[in-house]
Design a protein around this motif. Structure first.
Motif, PDB file in Angstrom:
ATOM      1  N   LEU A  83       0.832  -1.205   0.000  1.00 12.83           N
ATOM      2  CA  LEU A  83       0.000   0.000   0.000  1.00 12.83           C
ATOM      3  C   LEU A  83       0.864   1.250   0.000  1.00 12.83           C
ATOM      4  O   LEU A  83       0.605   2.200  -0.761  1.00 12.83           O
ATOM      5  N   LEU A  84       1.891   1.264   0.833  1.00 11.15           N
ATOM      6  CA  LEU A  84       2.757   2.446   0.890  1.00 11.15           C
ATOM      7  C   LEU A  84       3.474   2.654  -0.444  1.00 11.15           C
ATOM      8  O   LEU A  84       3.579   3.789  -0.927  1.00 11.15           O
ATOM      9  N   THR A 111     -12.825   6.135   2.009  1.00  9.61           N
ATOM     10  CA  THR A 111     -14.130   6.063   2.655  1.00  9.61           C
ATOM     11  C   THR A 111     -13.967   6.428   4.128  1.00  9.61           C
ATOM     12  O   THR A 111     -12.868   6.431   4.678  1.00  9.61           O
ATOM     13  N   ASP A 112     -15.069   6.743   4.773  1.00 13.10           N
ATOM     14  CA  ASP A 112     -15.086   6.971   6.219  1.00 13.10           C
ATOM     15  C   ASP A 112     -16.306   6.251   6.770  1.00 13.10           C
ATOM     16  O   ASP A 112     -17.425   6.672   6.502  1.00 13.10           O
ATOM     17  N   PRO A 113     -16.087   5.099   7.503  1.00 14.47           N
ATOM     18  CA  PRO A 113     -14.858   4.542   8.054  1.00 14.47           C
ATOM     19  C   PRO A 113     -13.907   3.977   6.994  1.00 14.47           C
ATOM     20  O   PRO A 113     -14.301   3.651   5.890  1.00 14.47           O
ATOM     21  N   HIS A 114     -12.637   3.834   7.441  1.00 15.83           N
ATOM     22  CA  HIS A 114     -11.571   3.298   6.599  1.00 15.83           C
ATOM     23  C   HIS A 114     -10.567   2.563   7.477  1.00 15.83           C
ATOM     24  O   HIS A 114     -10.558   2.704   8.702  1.00 15.83           O
ATOM     25  N   TYR A 115      -9.703   1.772   6.846  1.00 16.80           N
ATOM     26  CA  TYR A 115      -8.620   1.113   7.571  1.00 16.80           C
ATOM     27  C   TYR A 115      -7.696   2.177   8.157  1.00 16.80           C
ATOM     28  O   TYR A 115      -7.403   3.190   7.528  1.00 16.80           O
ATOM     29  N   ALA A 116      -7.210   1.918   9.370  1.00  9.26           N
ATOM     30  CA  ALA A 116      -6.510   2.944  10.145  1.00  9.26           C
ATOM     31  C   ALA A 116      -5.274   3.494   9.449  1.00  9.26           C
ATOM     32  O   ALA A 116      -4.960   4.684   9.579  1.00  9.26           O
ATOM     33  N   SER A 117      -4.545   2.665   8.709  1.00  6.88           N
ATOM     34  CA  SER A 117      -3.272   3.112   8.139  1.00  6.88           C
ATOM     35  C   SER A 117      -3.431   3.986   6.903  1.00  6.88           C
ATOM     36  O   SER A 117      -2.483   4.701   6.531  1.00  6.88           O
ATOM     37  N   TYR A 118      -4.581   3.946   6.242  1.00  5.85           N
ATOM     38  CA  TYR A 118      -4.726   4.697   4.989  1.00  5.85           C
ATOM     39  C   TYR A 118      -4.387   6.182   5.153  1.00  5.85           C
ATOM     40  O   TYR A 118      -3.530   6.709   4.436  1.00  5.85           O
ATOM     41  N   PRO A 119      -5.068   6.903   6.050  1.00  3.88           N
ATOM     42  CA  PRO A 119      -4.768   8.343   6.132  1.00  3.88           C
ATOM     43  C   PRO A 119      -3.368   8.621   6.650  1.00  3.88           C
ATOM     44  O   PRO A 119      -2.755   9.629   6.282  1.00  3.88           O
ATOM     45  N   LYS A 120      -2.837   7.718   7.496  1.00  2.00           N
ATOM     46  CA  LYS A 120      -1.474   7.923   7.994  1.00  2.00           C
ATOM     47  C   LYS A 120      -0.480   7.883   6.845  1.00  2.00           C
ATOM     48  O   LYS A 120       0.449   8.701   6.763  1.00  2.00           O
ATOM     49  N   PHE A 121      -0.648   6.931   5.935  1.00  2.00           N
ATOM     50  CA  PHE A 121       0.261   6.834   4.794  1.00  2.00           C
ATOM     51  C   PHE A 121       0.120   8.058   3.885  1.00  2.00           C
ATOM     52  O   PHE A 121       1.123   8.582   3.388  1.00  2.00           O
ATOM     53  N   VAL A 122      -1.106   8.500   3.661  1.00  2.00           N
ATOM     54  CA  VAL A 122      -1.317   9.666   2.796  1.00  2.00           C
ATOM     55  C   VAL A 122      -0.622  10.890   3.379  1.00  2.00           C
ATOM     56  O   VAL A 122       0.098  11.627   2.677  1.00  2.00           O
ATOM     57  N   ARG A 123      -0.810  11.114   4.672  1.00  2.00           N
ATOM     58  CA  ARG A 123      -0.201  12.288   5.302  1.00  2.00           C
ATOM     59  C   ARG A 123       1.308  12.157   5.402  1.00  2.00           C
ATOM     60  O   ARG A 123       2.030  13.148   5.318  1.00  2.00           O
ATOM     61  N   PHE A 124       1.804  10.931   5.577  1.00  2.00           N
ATOM     62  CA  PHE A 124       3.246  10.687   5.581  1.00  2.00           C
ATOM     63  C   PHE A 124       3.868  11.135   4.263  1.00  2.00           C
ATOM     64  O   PHE A 124       5.013  11.598   4.224  1.00  2.00           O
ATOM     65  N   LEU A 125       3.102  11.004   3.186  1.00  2.00           N
ATOM     66  CA  LEU A 125       3.569  11.408   1.859  1.00  2.00           C
ATOM     67  C   LEU A 125       3.220  12.863   1.533  1.00  2.00           C
ATOM     68  O   LEU A 125       3.375  13.292   0.396  1.00  2.00           O
ATOM     69  N   GLY A 163       2.813   0.321 -17.056  1.00  2.00           N
ATOM     70  CA  GLY A 163       3.609   1.540 -17.022  1.00  2.00           C
ATOM     71  C   GLY A 163       4.028   1.985 -15.636  1.00  2.00           C
ATOM     72  O   GLY A 163       4.860   2.889 -15.502  1.00  2.00           O
ATOM     73  N   TYR A 164       3.477   1.353 -14.572  1.00  2.00           N
ATOM     74  CA  TYR A 164       3.809   1.751 -13.205  1.00  2.00           C
ATOM     75  C   TYR A 164       4.694   0.735 -12.491  1.00  2.00           C
ATOM     76  O   TYR A 164       5.283   1.037 -11.453  1.00  2.00           O
ATOM     77  N   ALA A 165       4.756  -0.485 -12.985  1.00  2.00           N
ATOM     78  CA  ALA A 165       5.435  -1.547 -12.250  1.00  2.00           C
ATOM     79  C   ALA A 165       6.919  -1.247 -12.034  1.00  2.00           C
ATOM     80  O   ALA A 165       7.466  -1.562 -10.963  1.00  2.00           O
ATOM     81  N   GLU A 166       7.571  -0.637 -13.013  1.00  2.00           N
ATOM     82  CA  GLU A 166       8.995  -0.353 -12.850  1.00  2.00           C
ATOM     83  C   GLU A 166       9.228   0.678 -11.757  1.00  2.00           C
ATOM     84  O   GLU A 166      10.210   0.607 -11.012  1.00  2.00           O
ATOM     85  N   ALA A 167       8.344   1.662 -11.653  1.00  2.00           N
ATOM     86  CA  ALA A 167       8.471   2.656 -10.581  1.00  2.00           C
ATOM     87  C   ALA A 167       8.286   2.005  -9.216  1.00  2.00           C
ATOM     88  O   ALA A 167       9.032   2.288  -8.264  1.00  2.00           O
ATOM     89  N   VAL A 168       7.293   1.117  -9.108  1.00  2.00           N
ATOM     90  CA  VAL A 168       7.076   0.402  -7.853  1.00  2.00           C
ATOM     91  C   VAL A 168       8.294  -0.452  -7.525  1.00  2.00           C
ATOM     92  O   VAL A 168       8.751  -0.499  -6.371  1.00  2.00           O
ATOM     93  N   ASN A 169       8.842  -1.128  -8.532  1.00  2.00           N
ATOM     94  CA  ASN A 169       9.997  -1.990  -8.316  1.00  2.00           C
ATOM     95  C   ASN A 169      11.210  -1.186  -7.845  1.00  2.00           C
ATOM     96  O   ASN A 169      11.945  -1.621  -6.954  1.00  2.00           O
ATOM     97  N   ARG A 170      11.421   0.000  -8.417  1.00  4.58           N
ATOM     98  CA  ARG A 170      12.549   0.828  -7.987  1.00  4.58           C
ATOM     99  C   ARG A 170      12.415   1.221  -6.518  1.00  4.58           C
ATOM    100  O   ARG A 170      13.395   1.175  -5.759  1.00  4.58           O
ATOM    101  N   LEU A 171      11.206   1.604  -6.116  1.00  2.20           N
ATOM    102  CA  LEU A 171      10.984   1.926  -4.707  1.00  2.20           C
ATOM    103  C   LEU A 171      11.222   0.703  -3.827  1.00  2.20           C
ATOM    104  O   LEU A 171      11.841   0.792  -2.763  1.00  2.20           O
ATOM    105  N   ALA A 172      10.735  -0.450  -4.278  1.00  5.55           N
ATOM    106  CA  ALA A 172      10.901  -1.677  -3.499  1.00  5.55           C
ATOM    107  C   ALA A 172      12.373  -2.027  -3.333  1.00  5.55           C
ATOM    108  O   ALA A 172      12.802  -2.512  -2.272  1.00  5.55           O
ATOM    109  N   GLN A 173      13.171  -1.784  -4.374  1.00  4.02           N
ATOM    110  CA  GLN A 173      14.605  -2.089  -4.292  1.00  4.02           C
ATOM    111  C   GLN A 173      15.263  -1.347  -3.133  1.00  4.02           C
ATOM    112  O   GLN A 173      16.140  -1.888  -2.445  1.00  4.02           O
TER     113      GLN A 173
END
Length: 380
Positions: free
Chosen positions: A98-99, A115-129, A244-254
């Motif tokens: 997710l991150l 949505t509200d309610p939502h899983y607890a980590s969703y807004p934390k990750f958004v604000r972290f970014l 078109g997004y997988a390589e960007a995700v992979n670079r972050l994962a690396q």
């Protein structure tokens, strides 16, 4: 000095409650989503064989090819959707996925619709970014299922992502194909991207599960092994990225993850190869527990006016009890020895609830019911 970004991330209340509960004796745990069944024996065997075979080093960041092929085959088998394995990045659990997905999409100031309610980590990750949270209201009277029209009203020119979760945590709502298709259309019209959290797929009770990939390729889809296979501590999940997004995700994962554990990936291949007929018994067990817990919640006078269709959580309406949902959770733990999660962690519209997990045995549910019943009787 602690950074402003780190200070902006609040505690995960379910984990705070778990930590406090673990310091006490004789606590009934209804606070965390921890399946109480083991994975199939073939999963253990594959992990042990892999360890003994020396598979303890790094893999490539995107994950072993055989696991990514097995994940792609699952989408074809279960949903009739063709997914290129090159679009899949394996992660140590779905939360890192997710991150990574949000980090790929969100620039500072971008809006993310939850949505509200939502899983607890969703807004934390958004604000972290350094993103901005916008919310779509959910209603208990509608089973906490979102209206697509609410998404349409909430998106704007700065919206970069719309997050959906089905089956949902903390509500247990399951979204039908019409709703998922409509959300995909809203995202497309707004030039935004759907992030679909499907970690509870396989754990629905009569409602049909649909993947967002049936309605659009232009979505991030998150899933994993924790819930369906009882592999929470194994830490294994995946992200399906849009073309078109997988390589960007992979670079972050690396850089961020390096790789998911080598031998656990082999266990994941074995899990996906199992005959999942055993899951029917798991679902039947959860359904019985859900109904038992719903009866108890109604007896307490905390009926939330809906029945979860999936996952393994019930929201209990504590608006008639003194204090906030945090106060009520404290009361249940300190005075009854029952650990529950305050709804405050799941959004403003969950603030009048506590979340109870029925990923535990019926004896524990019955004991929790007795303890809370006695406590509420004492309170009058």
């Amino acid at each position: 000095m602690v950074s402003e970004r780190a200070r902006s991330v609040d505690s995960f209340l379910a984990m705070d409650v778990l930590e406090r509960a673990n310091e006490r004796e004789d606590v009934v745990h209804l606070e965390v989503g921890e399946p109480d069944f083991d994975p199939p024996e073939a999963v253990f065997d594959a992990a042990v064989d892999s360890l003994r075979g020396g598979n303890t080093g790094y893999t490539v960041a995107r994950g072993k090819p055989e696991l990514r092929r097995a994940i792609a085959a699952r989408y074809d088998r279960d949903y009739g959707v063709a997914v290129d394995p090159d679009r899949i990045v394996v992660t140590p659990g779905s939360s890192p996925g997710l991150l990574l997905a949000l980090a790929t999409l969100v620039d500072p100031g971008d809006e993310v619709v939850l949505t509200d309610p939502h899983y607890a980590s969703y807004p934390k990750f958004v604000r972290f970014l350094n993103g901005v949270v916008r919310t779509v209201p959910l209603r208990a009277s509608e089973g906490f299922r979102p209206r697509a029209a609410e998404y349409d009203r909430t998106v704007g020119p700065d919206t970069s992502a719309l997050v959906v979760n089905s089956p949902a945590n903390p509500t247990g709502a399951v979204l039908d194909g019409e709703t998922l298709g409509a959300v995909a259309s809203v995202a497309d019209a707004a030039d935004a991207t759907v992030v679909s959290d499907e970690i509870y797929h396989g754990l629905s009770y009569g409602a049909a599960e649909r993947t967002m990939l049936e309605f659009t390729d232009e979505a991030f889809v998150l899933d994993g092994f924790s819930k369906r296979y009882g592999m929470t501590g194994w830490r294994l999940g995946w992200v399906v990225a849009p073309p078109g997004y997988a390589e960007a995700v992979n670079r972050l994962a690396q850089h961020v993850l390096i790789s998911a554990p080598n031998f656990v990936q082999d266990a994941g291949v074995a899990a996906l190869a199992t005959d999942e007929s055993w899951l029917a018994d798991v679902r039947d067990t959860y359904r019985r527990r859900r109904d038992r817990l719903l009866d108890a919640v109604a007896d307490w006078g905390l009926d939330p006016d809906y029945a979860p269709e999936g996952a393994y959580y019930v929201l209990a309406d504590v608006s008639g009890l003194p204090g906030s949902s945090v106060d009520v959770a404290d009361l249940f733990l300190e005075e009854a020895g029952v650990a529950v999660t305050p709804g405050a962690d799941f959004g403003e519209r969950a603030s009048d609830y506590v979340r109870l997990s029925y990923a535990t045995d019926e004896a524990a549910i019955d004991e929790a019911a007795t303890r809370i019943d006695r406590l509420l009787d004492r309170l009058g």
